[in-house]
Enzyme design. Structure first.
Site, mmCIF file in Angstrom:
data_model
loop_
_atom_site.group_PDB
_atom_site.id
_atom_site.type_symbol
_atom_site.label_atom_id
_atom_site.label_comp_id
_atom_site.label_asym_id
_atom_site.label_seq_id
_atom_site.Cartn_x
_atom_site.Cartn_y
_atom_site.Cartn_z
ATOM 1 N N LEU A 153 93.684 86.990 12.135
ATOM 2 C CA LEU A 153 93.872 88.395 11.779
ATOM 3 C C LEU A 153 92.539 89.156 11.670
ATOM 4 C CD1 LEU A 153 95.996 90.523 10.900
ATOM 5 C CD2 LEU A 153 95.509 89.852 8.544
ATOM 6 N N ASP A 154 92.441 90.278 12.377
ATOM 7 C CA ASP A 154 91.281 91.183 12.285
ATOM 8 C C ASP A 154 89.967 90.505 12.642
ATOM 9 O OD1 ASP A 154 93.019 93.190 11.455
ATOM 10 O OD2 ASP A 154 92.776 92.700 9.344
ATOM 11 N N ALA A 155 90.048 89.473 13.478
ATOM 12 C CA ALA A 155 88.840 88.722 13.812
ATOM 13 C C ALA A 155 88.549 88.692 15.312
ATOM 14 C CB ALA A 155 88.948 87.292 13.283
#
Lengths: 284, 284, 284, 284
Positions: A227-229
């Site tokens: 996530l969000d990486a």
């Protein structure tokens, strides 16, 4: 604007790549209107993007591919060529928040975003009127705790049926299942409402408010399983101070979000974003 | 510039504070040259800063304090008044990197930073010539793993002997012991070379490079026991792209660091920074 | 850093230029570490800059020039090649204001600005100590209404004697005679303390204050005969508001001036700035 | 949000103004949620803005005005008080370009811009559908060389009939007659597509392209008789380089225009903009 072909290449760096490619293009009279190169000296990888006037070449994309393939093999290239006359097909996914959608749909309508939008998918119906006013089909696929598998199977079917090249999460606010992240690797673009890696996850503006930061931001990135990486395409910030509440930050952040997402998507559509590992080369 | 008094107040919010304070000032003919107010509606705290022409008041700081104390008590104020003619005493601490020191020393020499600098303390001797050319004493206090307790005892002694109001860590690169953080709470200013809370701790530019961010930044904050987690005074960023190596980021970051530190220090010296909890109100 | 050669080319645009140049480089095994291209489609001019590892080529600059000349002629190129090991020679000219000089001298001292500074010329003596502390000769050439011809003759002599490639007006505050502008065309860099073309000429911050602008700026440009009208290399701005007096704008502007001048000079030193007509191509 | 009254004051600076006003408010139990003050020391003028919770006062606007008038007279104040529950009435005027209209209409629709829009007037019909989809009446008033007097008489009639407080020229692209500028002084807001005073008048992006600037901008200002010379409310810029054509600048500039206009209008609607001479005080 004259129609152009865009050739993007990523390969291990070595002497002679530019000569080889530019010879190839010159041999056929290719008129290069924009050229970008980047040598990443740390990982020894070379990146290249050419825009070539289509009418300067004696053949179309298929013949280009045939003629270029031996060179690509010789230099171990990951490469692609696209035609500015074949617009990318973009499925937008949204939820209840309108600001990114209003912005993207207007840029599309005015011709600034050169793509087709065959479909908008949303887990809520709030933006149906807006989307349909632009003449774009809107499909409501509610995602609940108890129907995630079915919902994402339906979404996958819709994306495939729409023959989409690109999926944009325009504040979709749901976590995409790993299998879809992998299937559409480097094809799903998200806007996260913080300056990553600060404040990943939920309610970033409230996290920012609590921490007392003096700048808030937004990040446009490719979606990966973590996530969000994923690889970052673009980021921007806006200044805040003690007078801003968390609600003010949400409001100010909207303008950053829509600007960063629009820029990132435009660069993606123009094949200006090359991914290597978890980083991007953006020839903008 | 006329000499001024600066009155800063933080207290629980309620009706009539401004009236009370402005009546007090008007009663004595106080000529207010700058006034700032902030009501934090979430925590119900009120913040206020006045600059008053010293020659408009019929008394000096001591009499001011005596006359104002009853009001301060009535409203449960944390408050202070300072005289622009009494310059704050700032101890600078540095290590090997010169950019922030060159910048601060020049701003001081040119009169832009209105403070006294009785002393510079460093754990290395690299910047001794620079400091001494500015006519400021330089003390070398090496900090090693095996002498930390003695070294920081010596540093504490030097700070106290210098009667410092403020300590600036101008890329000092060492972790200040908790006891000193507490003793000089809201008096030690640090510049961290990242956009906090991203990349706290060591080698932030290398962390930023690895993550592939498109903006890098710097953060000026008060030092607290928890590393890189104190109240933020100011932050800023600079845009980077795929062409920048980690070394380029270090170079570009230096300009942000020195600008943010100089701004934060100037605001601190002018009593523009009020701390509440782990956040700041900056009346700039 | 490995030594590099930097090849810059400007020529009428046509098919095959990149192929020709890159073939030439590849033929000799040239390892390109950075390449930039720009086709100005409006004026049909092509611009190109290559950095090549010196140790990858079998010859030095003279032999390079001999071997490349026929190609340059064929394509009607304006071109030059430089060696990163031969540092440019920069004469700084200043007046009373220190901020740009402090900044440039520190960047030079720390190795960030890769050039030699054989000489500083000033019409005032205020900065003599600063310059000499850096180990650089300082020559005081007073310029008055009644001695301009002699003064500029002396300045010209000093520049020539210093074998300068570049002259930097670091807030020199005097108008350079047309003959010198012409003699050192594209070699004299000025920092103007406004966002040109706004507020050319004298006292730009006071003009900005009177107009009530909300941003002030600075412009780094090559000096031409027409005052403040030469090719712009870089510009930047800082936000102001009603609280800033003209004096505040002067103070805030200093930081923009020094940053913009340092960037512009660094790009110039790295042969990243190509001039065409009254505009620049900056491969940064 | 609690309903608030906003009190703005501009008057000659003297001792005791704040005390007088805050006493007045405190006497009636007024709960101040935001207060801003500014003393312009050069022109000796004082500016002040208060937001007061309406439910904390024992009376409405009329009684407030009656009670406050003697104080206003005593201090020679220009002043006004407004009620956040009485939304300002804004007439938008546009031409063919949609970007500012799309942006403003969405901010209005989403509640971000707290105003009523009784009417949109345009000299072209291109944006009629867009406006009407938002449920706002659209009136087409063509302006030609031969009908200017009639057209502007009609426009004046429409504005008056709509009881507008504010007129926004959202890329209206026509010059407003002097009589209207005077009649609606400080009520007509324009967005000019350059960083004024650079590039006033027609085709500013093309002027910017020709000059080779490295930043382009937009300016939100009140309209006065002299073209593009009225008091500036806000400005912003975006970076450009040699790769941008004039058409690219037009595209990039649109985003700056709409952002700056929306900010300026929002501040105007919240009575945050006080005009003095040809300059503004913006309490944002």
């Amino acid at each position: 604007m004259h129609p152009t072909y865009t050739l993007t290449i990523s390969c291990p760096d070595r002497v002679g790549i530019v000569a080889k490619v530019s010879n190839f293009l010159a041999m056929y009279g290719g008129w290069i209107t924009e050229a970008n190169h980047h040598s990443d000296l740390e990982v020894q990888q070379f990146f290249m993007r050419h825009e070539i006037r289509a009418d300067s070449l004696p053949f179309g994309l298929d013949a280009f591919r045939t003629a270029f393939s031996p060179i690509a093999k010789e230099y171990d290239m990951q490469w692609q060529i696209s035609d500015s006359q074949t617009r990318k097909r973009v499925v937008l996914m949204c939820s209840k928040e309108a600001h990114c959608m209003v912005d993207l749909l207007h840029r599309w309508q005015s011709g600034e975003l050169a793509c087709d939008i065959p479909l908008v998918i949303s887990n809520h119906q709030d933006l149906q009127d807006l989307v349909e006013w632009h003449g774009i089909p809107f499909v409501h696929v509610p995602v609940r705790k108890d129907n995630k598998a079915e919902a994402y199977a339906e979404i996958e079917r819709l994306i495939d049926e729409a023959q989409a090249d690109t999926v944009v999460l325009a504040r979709y606010m749901q976590i995409i299942p790993p299998a879809l992240c992998e299937k559409y690797a480097h094809q799903i673009i998200n806007i996260h409402h913080s300056f990553l890696p600060s404040f990943a996850g939920a309610k970033p503006y409230h996290q920012a408010y609590e921490r007392g930061v003096k700048l808030i931001g937004a990040t446009c990135h490719y979606v990966t399983e973590e996530l969000d990486a994923g690889p970052i395409i673009d980021q921007d910030i806006v200044r805040v101070n003690h007078r801003q509440t968390a609600a003010d930050m949400v409001r100010l952040g909207r303008d950053v979000e829509k600007a960063v997402l629009a820029r990132g998507l435009m660069w993606h559509l123009q094949d200006r974003v090359l991914v290597h590992g978890n980083k991007t080369v953006v020839f903008n």
